[in-house]
Scaffold this motif. Structure first.
Motif, short mmCIF file in Angstrom:
data_model
loop_
_atom_site.label_atom_id
_atom_site.label_comp_id
_atom_site.label_asym_id
_atom_site.label_seq_id
_atom_site.Cartn_x
_atom_site.Cartn_y
_atom_site.Cartn_z
N ILE A 174 6.51 3.38 2.77
CA ILE A 174 6.32 4.58 1.95
C ILE A 174 5.28 4.34 0.86
O ILE A 174 4.37 5.16 0.64
CB ILE A 174 7.65 5.02 1.31
N LEU A 175 5.38 3.19 0.19
CA LEU A 175 4.41 2.87 -0.86
C LEU A 175 3.00 2.77 -0.29
O LEU A 175 2.04 3.21 -0.92
CB LEU A 175 4.78 1.55 -1.53
N PHE A 176 2.89 2.19 0.91
CA PHE A 176 1.57 2.05 1.53
C PHE A 176 0.95 3.41 1.81
O PHE A 176 -0.24 3.64 1.54
CB PHE A 176 1.71 1.25 2.83
N LEU A 177 1.73 4.33 2.34
CA LEU A 177 1.21 5.66 2.64
C LEU A 177 0.80 6.40 1.37
O LEU A 177 -0.24 7.07 1.32
CB LEU A 177 2.26 6.48 3.41
N ILE A 178 1.62 6.27 0.32
CA ILE A 178 1.29 6.91 -0.95
C ILE A 178 0.04 6.29 -1.56
O ILE A 178 -0.84 6.98 -2.09
CB ILE A 178 2.47 6.82 -1.93
N ALA A 179 -0.07 4.96 -1.46
CA ALA A 179 -1.23 4.27 -2.01
C ALA A 179 -2.51 4.70 -1.28
O ALA A 179 -3.57 4.85 -1.90
CB ALA A 179 -1.04 2.76 -1.90
N LEU A 180 -2.42 4.88 0.03
CA LEU A 180 -3.59 5.34 0.78
C LEU A 180 -4.04 6.72 0.30
O LEU A 180 -5.25 6.99 0.21
CB LEU A 180 -3.27 5.39 2.28
N ARG A 181 -3.11 7.58 -0.02
CA ARG A 181 -3.47 8.91 -0.53
C ARG A 181 -4.11 8.82 -1.91
O ARG A 181 -4.93 9.65 -2.28
CB ARG A 181 -2.23 9.81 -0.59
N MET A 182 -3.73 7.80 -2.67
CA MET A 182 -4.35 7.60 -3.98
C MET A 182 -5.78 7.09 -3.84
O MET A 182 -6.68 7.49 -4.59
CB MET A 182 -3.51 6.63 -4.82
N VAL A 183 -5.99 6.18 -2.88
CA VAL A 183 -7.32 5.61 -2.68
C VAL A 183 -8.24 6.59 -1.94
O VAL A 183 -9.42 6.74 -2.27
CB VAL A 183 -7.23 4.28 -1.90
N LEU A 220 -8.08 3.00 -8.46
CA LEU A 220 -7.81 1.60 -8.79
C LEU A 220 -6.31 1.32 -8.73
O LEU A 220 -5.88 0.29 -8.19
CB LEU A 220 -8.36 1.28 -10.17
N MET A 221 -5.51 2.21 -9.27
CA MET A 221 -4.06 2.06 -9.21
C MET A 221 -3.59 2.08 -7.76
O MET A 221 -2.67 1.34 -7.38
CB MET A 221 -3.38 3.18 -10.01
N GLY A 222 -4.19 2.93 -6.94
CA GLY A 222 -3.84 2.98 -5.53
C GLY A 222 -4.16 1.69 -4.81
O GLY A 222 -3.38 1.23 -3.96
N LEU A 223 -5.28 1.06 -5.16
CA LEU A 223 -5.66 -0.21 -4.54
C LEU A 223 -4.64 -1.29 -4.87
O LEU A 223 -4.24 -2.07 -3.99
CB LEU A 223 -7.05 -0.63 -5.02
N VAL A 224 -4.20 -1.35 -6.11
CA VAL A 224 -3.18 -2.33 -6.50
C VAL A 224 -1.88 -2.05 -5.76
O VAL A 224 -1.20 -2.97 -5.28
CB VAL A 224 -2.96 -2.29 -8.03
N LEU A 225 -1.53 -0.78 -5.64
CA LEU A 225 -0.28 -0.42 -4.98
C LEU A 225 -0.32 -0.74 -3.49
O LEU A 225 0.70 -1.08 -2.89
CB LEU A 225 0.01 1.07 -5.18
N VAL A 226 -1.50 -0.66 -2.86
CA VAL A 226 -1.64 -1.07 -1.46
C VAL A 226 -1.26 -2.54 -1.31
O VAL A 226 -0.50 -2.91 -0.40
CB VAL A 226 -3.09 -0.84 -0.97
N SER A 227 -1.77 -3.37 -2.21
CA SER A 227 -1.46 -4.80 -2.15
C SER A 227 0.04 -5.05 -2.36
O SER A 227 0.65 -5.88 -1.66
CB SER A 227 -2.26 -5.55 -3.22
N VAL A 228 0.65 -4.32 -3.31
CA VAL A 228 2.08 -4.48 -3.56
C VAL A 228 2.90 -4.08 -2.34
O VAL A 228 3.86 -4.76 -1.94
CB VAL A 228 2.51 -3.65 -4.79
#
Length: 200
Positions: A80-89, A173-181
């Motif tokens: 879920i976090l990965f999908l949300i992070a992709l939408r942020m990036v 930038l926040m999305g990129l960090v969240l992708v890694s997390v």
């Protein structure tokens, strides 16, 4: 994964994404009197805080009721976090947002913009993995809600001060960090799963 107060706070701030919520809040509150907007924002943040806090205390029972393991929650939460992070990036093309008249209540600001599925899954994960640190997770949630309140109440000033381009850049930038997390979360879950299979 072992979390600390600092890492849990950063994770919750990334997930609740107060900077990314600025346009949504601005659209939802455009029919609300300017002097009333801070009160509405604080009310919605309080509602989201109460919901997330409730999940912290009943989360373990919820997992047991649904017969879910911590491992499945960790891997599912990572997805879920990965999908949300992709939408942020890579944000999707702008779509017309539904018109809201009068004061919004609970939906869509408190839920799902602040206390969405990813935030609920994260607090469940924190408490289920390290229940002895519950007070730290509560403190992290308090800091997260305080940051959201400061950012969203001062959203108009922030946009005027730094410009919309800087706001969008920060969200990416926040999305990129969240992708890694999220990837780290999934890899940790998969590693534990493989170890259990090999031991079994």
């Amino acid at each position: 994964m072992e979390y600390t107060f600092a890492s849990a706070t950063v994770l919750l701030i990334l997930i609740t994404d107060p900077i990314g919520n600025i346009p949504v809040f601005a659209n939802a509150l455009k029919h609300v009197a300017p002097e009333r907007r801070p009160r509405v924002i604080l009310r919605e943040i309080l509602i989201a805080f109460v919901l997330l806090l409730t999940f912290m205390f009943v989360g373990q029972r919820f997992l047991e009721l649904m017969n879910l393991s911590e491992l499945s929650l960790q891997i599912g939460g990572g997805v879920i976090l990965f999908l949300i992070a992709l939408r942020m990036v890579f944000p999707p093309p702008d779509a017309p947002e539904p018109e809201t008249f009068g004061e919004p209540l609970i939906v869509p600001l408190a839920i799902p913009m602040i206390a969405g599925p990813s935030a609920l899954a994260t607090v469940l994960l924190l408490v289920s993995q390290q229940p002895e640190k519950r007070l730290e997770w509560i403190a992290a949630l308090c800091v997260t809600m305080a940051v959201s309140a400061v950012v969203l109440v001062g959203a108009e000033r922030v946009q005027r001060l730094v410009g919309s381009r800087v706001v969008h850049a920060l969200e990416r930038l926040m999305g990129l960090v969240l992708v890694s997390v999220s990837i780290e979360m999934m890899l940790s879950g998969i590693k534990v799963f493989v170890q259990r299979i090999s031991q079994g």
